[in-house]
Design an enzyme around this catalytic site. Structure first.
Site, PDB file in Angstrom:
ATOM      1  N   ALA A  76     -11.825 -12.689 -46.536  1.00  0.00           N
ATOM      2  CA  ALA A  76     -10.587 -12.581 -47.305  1.00  0.00           C
ATOM      3  C   ALA A  76      -9.766 -13.868 -47.192  1.00  0.00           C
ATOM      4  CB  ALA A  76      -9.768 -11.407 -46.757  1.00  0.00           C
ATOM      5  N   SER A 103     -15.237 -12.188 -51.688  1.00  0.00           N
ATOM      6  CA  SER A 103     -14.553 -11.023 -51.132  1.00  0.00           C
ATOM      7  C   SER A 103     -13.673 -10.376 -52.184  1.00  0.00           C
ATOM      8  CB  SER A 103     -13.679 -11.452 -49.945  1.00  0.00           C
ATOM      9  OG  SER A 103     -12.794 -10.395 -49.591  1.00  0.00           O
ATOM     10  N   TYR A 134     -14.841  -2.965 -51.708  1.00  0.00           N
ATOM     11  CA  TYR A 134     -14.474  -1.744 -50.990  1.00  0.00           C
ATOM     12  C   TYR A 134     -14.307  -0.683 -52.071  1.00  0.00           C
ATOM     13  CZ  TYR A 134     -13.283  -4.534 -46.839  1.00  0.00           C
ATOM     14  OH  TYR A 134     -13.329  -5.359 -45.750  1.00  0.00           O
ATOM     15  N   THR A 160     -19.028  -2.719 -48.891  1.00  0.00           N
ATOM     16  CA  THR A 160     -18.714  -2.654 -47.455  1.00  0.00           C
ATOM     17  C   THR A 160     -18.429  -1.211 -47.074  1.00  0.00           C
ATOM     18  OG1 THR A 160     -17.855  -4.892 -47.535  1.00  0.00           O
ATOM     19  CG2 THR A 160     -17.188  -3.554 -45.644  1.00  0.00           C
ATOM     20  N   LYS A 226     -23.126  -3.143 -46.868  1.00  0.00           N
ATOM     21  CA  LYS A 226     -22.732  -3.992 -45.747  1.00  0.00           C
ATOM     22  C   LYS A 226     -22.086  -3.138 -44.671  1.00  0.00           C
ATOM     23  CE  LYS A 226     -19.874  -8.093 -44.732  1.00  0.00           C
ATOM     24  NZ  LYS A 226     -18.701  -7.644 -44.004  1.00  0.00           N
ATOM     25  N   SER A 248     -24.388  -5.744 -40.468  1.00  0.00           N
ATOM     26  CA  SER A 248     -23.156  -6.426 -40.069  1.00  0.00           C
ATOM     27  C   SER A 248     -22.292  -5.467 -39.283  1.00  0.00           C
ATOM     28  CB  SER A 248     -22.401  -6.863 -41.336  1.00  0.00           C
ATOM     29  OG  SER A 248     -21.113  -7.360 -41.022  1.00  0.00           O
ATOM     30  N   HIS A 250     -19.144  -6.413 -39.116  1.00  0.00           N
ATOM     31  CA  HIS A 250     -17.886  -6.953 -39.616  1.00  0.00           C
ATOM     32  C   HIS A 250     -17.350  -8.019 -38.653  1.00  0.00           C
ATOM     33  CE1 HIS A 250     -15.064  -5.502 -42.947  1.00  0.00           C
ATOM     34  NE2 HIS A 250     -14.447  -6.560 -42.479  1.00  0.00           N
ATOM     35  N   ARG A 253     -14.905  -6.689 -36.149  1.00  0.00           N
ATOM     36  CA  ARG A 253     -13.533  -6.439 -36.609  1.00  0.00           C
ATOM     37  C   ARG A 253     -13.290  -4.986 -36.995  1.00  0.00           C
ATOM     38  NH1 ARG A 253     -11.185 -11.536 -38.103  1.00  0.00           N
ATOM     39  NH2 ARG A 253     -10.106 -10.811 -39.954  1.00  0.00           N
ATOM     40  N   ARG A 285     -24.178 -19.242 -35.334  1.00  0.00           N
ATOM     41  CA  ARG A 285     -23.439 -20.491 -35.118  1.00  0.00           C
ATOM     42  C   ARG A 285     -24.345 -21.713 -35.036  1.00  0.00           C
ATOM     43  NH1 ARG A 285     -20.433 -17.208 -36.441  1.00  0.00           N
ATOM     44  NH2 ARG A 285     -18.645 -16.330 -35.338  1.00  0.00           N
ATOM     45  N   ARG A 305     -16.683 -16.503 -40.082  1.00  0.00           N
ATOM     46  CA  ARG A 305     -15.647 -17.386 -39.528  1.00  0.00           C
ATOM     47  C   ARG A 305     -15.935 -18.873 -39.706  1.00  0.00           C
ATOM     48  NH1 ARG A 305     -16.196 -13.010 -36.126  1.00  0.00           N
ATOM     49  NH2 ARG A 305     -14.323 -11.764 -35.775  1.00  0.00           N
TER      50      ARG A 305
HETATM   51  C1  LIG Z   1     -11.065 -13.658 -41.643  1.00  0.00           C
HETATM   52  C2  LIG Z   1     -12.136 -12.682 -42.031  1.00  0.00           C
HETATM   53  C3  LIG Z   1     -12.002 -11.953 -43.190  1.00  0.00           C
HETATM   54  C4  LIG Z   1     -12.998 -11.062 -43.568  1.00  0.00           C
HETATM   55  N1  LIG Z   1     -12.871 -10.402 -44.747  1.00  0.00           N
HETATM   56  C5  LIG Z   1     -13.852  -9.561 -45.139  1.00  0.00           C
HETATM   57  C6  LIG Z   1     -13.774  -8.903 -46.384  1.00  0.00           C
HETATM   58  O1  LIG Z   1     -12.849  -9.097 -47.155  1.00  0.00           O
HETATM   59  N2  LIG Z   1     -14.771  -8.051 -46.716  1.00  0.00           N
HETATM   60  C7  LIG Z   1     -15.848  -7.812 -45.889  1.00  0.00           C
HETATM   61  O2  LIG Z   1     -16.719  -7.029 -46.230  1.00  0.00           O
HETATM   62  N3  LIG Z   1     -15.952  -8.453 -44.710  1.00  0.00           N
HETATM   63  C8  LIG Z   1     -14.996  -9.321 -44.327  1.00  0.00           C
HETATM   64  N4  LIG Z   1     -15.124  -9.978 -43.131  1.00  0.00           N
HETATM   65  C9  LIG Z   1     -16.359  -9.824 -42.337  1.00  0.00           C
HETATM   66  C10 LIG Z   1     -17.406 -10.884 -42.729  1.00  0.00           C
HETATM   67  O3  LIG Z   1     -17.936 -10.622 -44.003  1.00  0.00           O
HETATM   68  C11 LIG Z   1     -18.597 -10.958 -41.769  1.00  0.00           C
HETATM   69  O4  LIG Z   1     -19.179  -9.681 -41.658  1.00  0.00           O
HETATM   70  C12 LIG Z   1     -18.278 -11.478 -40.373  1.00  0.00           C
HETATM   71  O5  LIG Z   1     -17.240 -12.436 -40.404  1.00  0.00           O
HETATM   72  C13 LIG Z   1     -19.550 -12.100 -39.788  1.00  0.00           C
HETATM   73  O6  LIG Z   1     -19.361 -12.527 -38.507  1.00  0.00           O
HETATM   74  P1  LIG Z   1     -19.061 -14.058 -38.091  1.00  0.00           P
HETATM   75  O7  LIG Z   1     -17.632 -14.300 -38.431  1.00  0.00           O
HETATM   76  O8  LIG Z   1     -19.325 -14.032 -36.634  1.00  0.00           O
HETATM   77  O9  LIG Z   1     -19.997 -14.972 -38.842  1.00  0.00           O
HETATM   78  C14 LIG Z   1     -14.142 -10.877 -42.738  1.00  0.00           C
HETATM   79  C15 LIG Z   1     -14.256 -11.611 -41.571  1.00  0.00           C
HETATM   80  C16 LIG Z   1     -13.283 -12.511 -41.198  1.00  0.00           C
HETATM   81  C17 LIG Z   1     -13.457 -13.312 -39.943  1.00  0.00           C
HETATM   82  O1  LIG Z   2     -10.085  -8.902 -41.978  1.00  0.00           O
HETATM   83  C1  LIG Z   2     -11.138  -8.385 -42.359  1.00  0.00           C
HETATM   84  O2  LIG Z   2     -12.150  -8.338 -41.658  1.00  0.00           O
HETATM   85  C2  LIG Z   2     -11.222  -7.807 -43.681  1.00  0.00           C
HETATM   86  O3  LIG Z   2     -12.255  -7.291 -43.980  1.00  0.00           O
HETATM   87  C3  LIG Z   2     -10.109  -7.818 -44.655  1.00  0.00           C
HETATM   88  C4  LIG Z   2     -10.195  -6.995 -45.767  1.00  0.00           C
HETATM   89  C5  LIG Z   2      -9.156  -6.956 -46.696  1.00  0.00           C
HETATM   90  C6  LIG Z   2      -8.055  -7.749 -46.525  1.00  0.00           C
HETATM   91  C7  LIG Z   2      -7.984  -8.575 -45.436  1.00  0.00           C
HETATM   92  C8  LIG Z   2      -9.004  -8.631 -44.506  1.00  0.00           C
END
Ligand SMILES: Cc1cc2nc3c(=O)[nH]c(=O)nc-3n(C[C@H](O)[C@H](O)[C@H](O)COP(=O)(O)O)c2cc1C
Ligand SMILES: O=C(O)C(=O)c1ccccc1
Length: 375
Positions: A76, A103, A134, A160, A226, A248, A250, A253, A285, A305
């Site tokens: 995002a 995203s 979503y 997702t 996902k 994944s 996430h 997260r 990484r 990231r």
């Molecule tokens: C800042 C941030 C925002 C993310 N936003 C989304 C998102 O909008 N939709 C989603 O499915 N996953 C989101 N993710 C998860 C990522 O798609 C991914 O699964 C995850 O970052 C992979 O791990 P890594 O950061 O270790 O590479 C987000 C992750 C981060 C770090």
């Molecule tokens: O932060 C996230 O991991 C994420 O998936 C997300 C989704 C929508 C808005 C902001 C972040």
């Protein structure tokens, strides 16, 4: 020079609150750390005297062809990192021939991202864009968004499914980071029927397999799920017509304390039994991480990231450099493993000292190198 360098550099450029939003995860961040640690624990066992001067990183996943097995997982809010936001990311991905998953929570609309990608593809070939969704309880809105992504030229949908509620990001709660700063918004959530009101993205516990069946009925694009972690859900996904999985957690997260994704890969591969491709993200990484995941049966890997860090450090150029350095590291690792391409990576090249027996062989996997043996 390394992904780690980008992380360090990004910390000096970003607002510390935004740096925490990116780096952070749910709860105690046990899973955030587990993803990277799991890759570190795995060992590569290379073959010798069978390499090639020419190596390829090309892959085709769910019908989309890419010049690299490293794709950009959906993240995002790219405008938190660079004022051009997702436009910069898309140009860099296109230049590298990498699949970018847009995203749903992007700060630039998919139509504009697609336009940027088209203009930046090497030799006129645009790199594939996928769209992450979503599923919203408002199906009419969801359908309209699917149509927008389709019309913009996206070649797959990534749904997702690990977010029936939002993960508890304690860093964000402590920092009071609850919304986008003034001037930024989720471009896909602006509702033209309601005078430009910006909806918030619903993360809804009422979303079920029935919603997936509905989605299957309204689109002919490939659908990847996902966030499936349980092997039984992987089997169900295939039964419900999913065309692929993005394995994944996430990036740690959502539910904290779930296993590292690479640790689950052999089990998930066995559950889908070669019927659909499995892409993995979380903790990738290094080029050696990419090679380990591919050897264990992933069709490609995603990075989250690192893209945000590279974008914060150097905008489009930063992301270009990030993708180039991963390409170099993957190429180096392929050569040192005696592989000519990703097709030569097999589970026998990976050892997992702490996890008991070596992973199960992939169904139908041929551990012999094509081309035969010199006798
Ligand atoms: C800042 C941030 C925002 C993310 N936003 C989304 C998102 O909008 N939709 C989603 O499915 N996953 C989101 N993710 C998860 C990522 O798609 C991914 O699964 C995850 O970052 C992979 O791990 P890594 O950061 O270790 O590479 C987000 C992750 C981060 C770090
Ligand atoms: O932060 C996230 O991991 C994420 O998936 C997300 C989704 C929508 C808005 C902001 C972040």
């Amino acid at each position: 020079m390394t992904v780690q360098d980008f992380e360090t550099a990004a910390r000096t450029r970003l607002d510390p609150v935004h740096a925490d939003f990116i780096a952070g995860g749910a709860g105690d961040e046990i899973t955030v750390r587990a993803n990277e640690e799991a890759f570190r624990r795995l060992r590569l066992l290379p073959r010798v005297l069978r390499g090639s001067a020419v190596r390829t990183q090309e892959v085709t996943v769910a019908g989309s062809r890419a010049r690299t097995p490293v794709l950009l997982s959906p993240t995002a809010f790219h405008k938190l990192c660079d004022e051009e936001g997702e436009l910069a990311t898309a140009r860099a991905a296109a230049a590298a021939g990498a699949i970018m998953i847009v995203s749903m929570a992007s700060t630039v609309a998919v139509e504009d991202i697609a336009e940027a990608a088209r203009g930046a593809g090497a030799d006129g070939a645009p790199a594939p864009l996928w769209f992450q969704l979503y599923l919203q309880p408002d199906l009419e809105f969801t359908e309209a968004l699917v149509r927008r992504a389709t019309d913009a030229g996206c070649t797959a949908l990534v749904v997702t499914v690990d977010s029936p509620v939002r993960g508890a990001h304690e860093r964000d709660l402590r920092n009071g980071f609850l919304d986008l700063p003034d001037g930024l918004r989720c471009a896909h959530m602006v509702d033209p029927h309601e005078g430009g009101r910006v909806r918030s993205i619903a993360m809804s516990p009422e979303i079920s397999w029935a919603h997936l069946d509905w989605l299957r009925g309204i689109t002919s694009l490939p659908i990847l799920l996902k966030g499936v972690l349980h092997p039984e859900d992987a089997r169900l996904a295939v039964r419900h017509g999913a065309d692929g999985l993005l394995l994944s957690n996430h990036g740690g997260r959502q539910l904290d304390t779930v296993p590292a994704t690479v640790e689950l890969l052999p089990e998930i591969r066995a559950a889908v039994a070669g019927r659909v491709p499995v892409v993995l993200d979380g903790g990738v990484r290094r080029g050696t991480d990419v090679v380990k995941a591919l050897a264990l049966g992933a069709s490609a890997v995603g990075i989250g990231r690192p893209v945000m860090w590279a974008l914060a450090e150097g905008g489009e150029k930063g992301v270009r450099r990030l993708l180039e350095l991963l390409r170099e590291e993957v190429d180096q690792a392929l050569a040192l493993c005696g592989a000519c391409g990703v097709q030569d990576l097999t589970p026998d090249l990976v050892r997992a000292p702490a996890w008991g027996p070596p992973p199960l062989p992939l169904p139908g996997a041929d551990t012999a190198r094509p081309g035969g043996v010199v006798s």
